[in-house]
Design a protein around this motif. Structure first.
Motif, PDB file in Angstrom:
ATOM      1  N   ILE A  68       0.835  -1.201   0.000  1.00 14.40           N
ATOM      2  CA  ILE A  68       0.000   0.000   0.000  1.00 14.40           C
ATOM      3  C   ILE A  68       0.871   1.253   0.000  1.00 14.40           C
ATOM      4  O   ILE A  68       0.613   2.214  -0.731  1.00 14.40           O
ATOM      5  N   GLN A  69       1.903   1.238   0.806  1.00 12.63           N
ATOM      6  CA  GLN A  69       2.805   2.392   0.839  1.00 12.63           C
ATOM      7  C   GLN A  69       3.440   2.639  -0.517  1.00 12.63           C
ATOM      8  O   GLN A  69       3.508   3.776  -0.994  1.00 12.63           O
ATOM      9  N   SER A  70       3.901   1.564  -1.149  1.00 10.91           N
ATOM     10  CA  SER A  70       4.560   1.686  -2.446  1.00 10.91           C
ATOM     11  C   SER A  70       3.588   2.088  -3.544  1.00 10.91           C
ATOM     12  O   SER A  70       3.882   2.954  -4.369  1.00 10.91           O
ATOM     13  N   ARG A  71       2.405   1.484  -3.540  1.00 11.42           N
ATOM     14  CA  ARG A  71       1.423   1.711  -4.600  1.00 11.42           C
ATOM     15  C   ARG A  71       0.768   3.077  -4.518  1.00 11.42           C
ATOM     16  O   ARG A  71       0.595   3.760  -5.538  1.00 11.42           O
ATOM     17  N   ASP A  72       0.403   3.488  -3.297  1.00 14.11           N
ATOM     18  CA  ASP A  72      -0.393   4.699  -3.132  1.00 14.11           C
ATOM     19  C   ASP A  72       0.392   5.885  -2.605  1.00 14.11           C
ATOM     20  O   ASP A  72      -0.169   6.979  -2.437  1.00 14.11           O
ATOM     21  N   GLY A  73       1.673   5.677  -2.319  1.00 18.11           N
ATOM     22  CA  GLY A  73       2.487   6.780  -1.824  1.00 18.11           C
ATOM     23  C   GLY A  73       2.064   7.282  -0.457  1.00 18.11           C
ATOM     24  O   GLY A  73       2.110   8.485  -0.180  1.00 18.11           O
ATOM     25  N   LEU A  74       1.644   6.359   0.413  1.00 21.07           N
ATOM     26  CA  LEU A  74       1.147   6.732   1.730  1.00 21.07           C
ATOM     27  C   LEU A  74       2.212   6.514   2.797  1.00 21.07           C
ATOM     28  O   LEU A  74       3.168   5.753   2.616  1.00 21.07           O
ATOM     29  N   THR A  75       2.032   7.191   3.919  1.00 22.32           N
ATOM     30  CA  THR A  75       2.887   6.924   5.064  1.00 22.32           C
ATOM     31  C   THR A  75       2.469   5.594   5.688  1.00 22.32           C
ATOM     32  O   THR A  75       1.388   5.062   5.400  1.00 22.32           O
ATOM     33  N   ALA A  76       3.325   5.085   6.555  1.00 19.06           N
ATOM     34  CA  ALA A  76       3.001   3.822   7.222  1.00 19.06           C
ATOM     35  C   ALA A  76       1.714   3.958   8.033  1.00 19.06           C
ATOM     36  O   ALA A  76       0.882   3.046   8.064  1.00 19.06           O
ATOM     37  N   GLN A  77       1.521   5.102   8.666  1.00 14.77           N
ATOM     38  CA  GLN A  77       0.317   5.320   9.472  1.00 14.77           C
ATOM     39  C   GLN A  77      -0.934   5.357   8.596  1.00 14.77           C
ATOM     40  O   GLN A  77      -1.962   4.768   8.943  1.00 14.77           O
ATOM     41  N   GLU A  78      -0.849   6.050   7.453  1.00 16.74           N
ATOM     42  CA  GLU A  78      -1.991   6.123   6.543  1.00 16.74           C
ATOM     43  C   GLU A  78      -2.324   4.754   5.965  1.00 16.74           C
ATOM     44  O   GLU A  78      -3.495   4.375   5.849  1.00 16.74           O
ATOM     45  N   ALA A  79      -1.277   4.020   5.585  1.00 17.45           N
ATOM     46  CA  ALA A  79      -1.496   2.677   5.025  1.00 17.45           C
ATOM     47  C   ALA A  79      -2.101   1.748   6.067  1.00 17.45           C
ATOM     48  O   ALA A  79      -3.008   0.961   5.768  1.00 17.45           O
ATOM     49  N   GLN A  80      -1.628   1.839   7.297  1.00 16.73           N
ATOM     50  CA  GLN A  80      -2.153   0.982   8.350  1.00 16.73           C
ATOM     51  C   GLN A  80      -3.620   1.300   8.650  1.00 16.73           C
ATOM     52  O   GLN A  80      -4.415   0.395   8.954  1.00 16.73           O
ATOM     53  N   ALA A  81      -3.989   2.580   8.540  1.00 14.88           N
ATOM     54  CA  ALA A  81      -5.382   2.970   8.772  1.00 14.88           C
ATOM     55  C   ALA A  81      -6.304   2.300   7.765  1.00 14.88           C
ATOM     56  O   ALA A  81      -7.425   1.890   8.093  1.00 14.88           O
ATOM     57  N   ARG A  82      -5.841   2.157   6.519  1.00 19.10           N
ATOM     58  CA  ARG A  82      -6.646   1.501   5.486  1.00 19.10           C
ATOM     59  C   ARG A  82      -6.759  -0.003   5.742  1.00 19.10           C
ATOM     60  O   ARG A  82      -7.812  -0.595   5.524  1.00 19.10           O
ATOM     61  N   ILE A  83      -5.686  -0.586   6.227  1.00 15.70           N
ATOM     62  CA  ILE A  83      -5.730  -2.005   6.589  1.00 15.70           C
ATOM     63  C   ILE A  83      -6.683  -2.217   7.762  1.00 15.70           C
ATOM     64  O   ILE A  83      -7.503  -3.141   7.776  1.00 15.70           O
ATOM     65  N   ASP A  84      -6.597  -1.329   8.749  1.00 15.61           N
ATOM     66  CA  ASP A  84      -7.419  -1.470   9.956  1.00 15.61           C
ATOM     67  C   ASP A  84      -8.898  -1.224   9.690  1.00 15.61           C
ATOM     68  O   ASP A  84      -9.743  -1.603  10.505  1.00 15.61           O
ATOM     69  N   SER A  85      -9.216  -0.579   8.565  1.00 12.45           N
ATOM     70  CA  SER A  85     -10.621  -0.304   8.252  1.00 12.45           C
ATOM     71  C   SER A  85     -11.350  -1.564   7.780  1.00 12.45           C
ATOM     72  O   SER A  85     -12.575  -1.574   7.680  1.00 12.45           O
ATOM     73  N   GLN A  86     -10.586  -2.619   7.477  1.00 11.09           N
ATOM     74  CA  GLN A  86     -11.173  -3.882   7.040  1.00 11.09           C
ATOM     75  C   GLN A  86     -10.928  -4.958   8.106  1.00 11.09           C
ATOM     76  O   GLN A  86     -10.031  -4.836   8.936  1.00 11.09           O
ATOM     77  N   ARG A  87     -11.723  -5.982   8.050  1.00 10.85           N
ATOM     78  CA  ARG A  87     -11.515  -7.114   8.953  1.00 10.85           C
ATOM     79  C   ARG A  87     -10.153  -7.741   8.646  1.00 10.85           C
ATOM     80  O   ARG A  87      -9.785  -7.889   7.481  1.00 10.85           O
ATOM     81  N   PRO A  88      -9.375  -8.100   9.659  1.00 11.29           N
ATOM     82  CA  PRO A  88      -8.064  -8.703   9.409  1.00 11.29           C
ATOM     83  C   PRO A  88      -8.173  -9.916   8.496  1.00 11.29           C
ATOM     84  O   PRO A  88      -9.097 -10.723   8.625  1.00 11.29           O
ATOM     85  N   LEU A  89      -7.215 -10.048   7.598  1.00 12.36           N
ATOM     86  CA  LEU A  89      -7.254 -11.149   6.643  1.00 12.36           C
ATOM     87  C   LEU A  89      -7.266 -12.508   7.331  1.00 12.36           C
ATOM     88  O   LEU A  89      -7.905 -13.449   6.852  1.00 12.36           O
ATOM     89  N   ILE A  90      -6.573 -12.624   8.452  1.00 13.88           N
ATOM     90  CA  ILE A  90      -6.526 -13.913   9.130  1.00 13.88           C
ATOM     91  C   ILE A  90      -7.913 -14.323   9.605  1.00 13.88           C
ATOM     92  O   ILE A  90      -8.249 -15.517   9.662  1.00 13.88           O
ATOM     93  N   GLU A  91      -8.768 -13.340   9.930  1.00 11.31           N
ATOM     94  CA  GLU A  91     -10.141 -13.655  10.317  1.00 11.31           C
ATOM     95  C   GLU A  91     -10.966 -14.068   9.103  1.00 11.31           C
ATOM     96  O   GLU A  91     -11.867 -14.904   9.205  1.00 11.31           O
ATOM     97  N   LYS A  92     -10.672 -13.492   7.946  1.00 14.72           N
ATOM     98  CA  LYS A  92     -11.406 -13.869   6.739  1.00 14.72           C
ATOM     99  C   LYS A  92     -11.099 -15.309   6.351  1.00 14.72           C
ATOM    100  O   LYS A  92     -11.962 -16.015   5.804  1.00 14.72           O
ATOM    101  N   VAL A  93      -9.889 -15.753   6.637  1.00 19.87           N
ATOM    102  CA  VAL A  93      -9.528 -17.142   6.354  1.00 19.87           C
ATOM    103  C   VAL A  93     -10.452 -18.096   7.112  1.00 19.87           C
ATOM    104  O   VAL A  93     -10.773 -19.189   6.633  1.00 19.87           O
TER     105      VAL A  93
END
Length: 254
Positions: free
Chosen positions: A146-171
């Motif tokens: 996400i950081q590489s693709r969208d040019g975001l900071t680590a905090q911004e990228a993590q916020a986008r990850i945290d907005s979704q259910r963790p992938l391990i739970e989707k498994v």
């Protein structure tokens, strides 16, 4: 007609999986496209968003103009309560659009349809599909992509990850898991293997032309999902119908 739900997470590699599925001439209903469609001016979801947020989420801050996605994203990625409101507006509208397209594919005699739904679990659509495919990659890989693709900071990228259910739970919900932990060729081959596993029997496809049989099977899918319940614990490899690699993610503590 067999209806399969495909989900993953932001930057998990799901786009590559979708491209591979399309190369097999299997139709894919893209719910990201539908989510953009239902918030166009004049749609009921657009009107509901305007009623809740006012004009601040529209271009030029003017109701009647297209949605300012960056502005809305900045709100819902940092405010879970507002995200729930948006989901409660958009999800039902998207479900209606999905059903319209499924009906068209059934009329055409399509044997297999994949619904690409980033929020398959959050929107409860997993309850109405015959099988669930989850594309998984480790969280640290998601963050770096996400950081590489969208040019975001680590905090911004993590916020986008945290907005979704963790992938391990989707498994935990998956009937088939595609682990994206290697190269693109491995990911594509894993996808092809899963698609081979879920290819419907031609006899069932023919029977699907008969409305009573279709209704019976649709009812069975819903009942089966209901009986299975909402998985809140990590499943083991033995519970999954197919796995694309011998290196599953670490089990999540619950």
């Amino acid at each position: 007609m067999r209806v399969v739900g495909l989900t993953g997470g932001i930057a998990s590699g799901k786009s590559t999986v979708v491209s591979t599925i399309l190369s097999l001439n299997v139709p894919v209903i893209d719910c990201d496209v539908l989510a953009r469609l239902v918030v166009e001016p004049g749609h009921s979801a657009y009107k509901k968003l305007a009623a809740h947020f006012g004009n601040e989420i529209f271009q030029n801050q003017e109701i009647g103009q297209p949605l300012d996605r960056a502005k809305l994203g900045s709100i819902i990625f940092t405010d879970a309560s507002q995200r729930r409101v948006v989901n409660s507006i958009i999800h039902p509208a998207v479900r209606d659009e999905i059903l319209k397209r499924l009906l068209k594919y059934w009329i055409k005699g399509t044997s297999l349809v994949v619904i690409d739904v980033p929020l398959l679990l959050e929107g409860e659509l997993w309850r109405i599909v015959s099988e669930v495919i989850v594309v998984y990659c480790p969280p640290e890989v998601q963050l770096a992509r996400i950081q590489s693709r969208d040019g975001l900071t680590a905090q911004e990228a993590q916020a986008r990850i945290d907005s979704q259910r963790p992938l391990i739970e989707k498994v935990d919900y998956a009937d088939h898991v595609i682990y994206n932990i290697s190269d693109l060729d491995t990911l594509k081959n894993s996808t092809l293997q899963v698609m081979k596993d879920i290819k419907p029997n031609p006899i069932w496809t023919v029977l699907g032309y008969f409305p009573p049989f279709t209704l019976l099977m649709a009812t069975w899918v819903i009942v089966k999902r209901h009986l299975k319940g909402d998985p809140r614990k990590t499943v083991t490899n033995g519970n999954r119908s197919s796995v694309s690699t011998s290196a599953p993610p670490k089990q999540k503590k619950v």
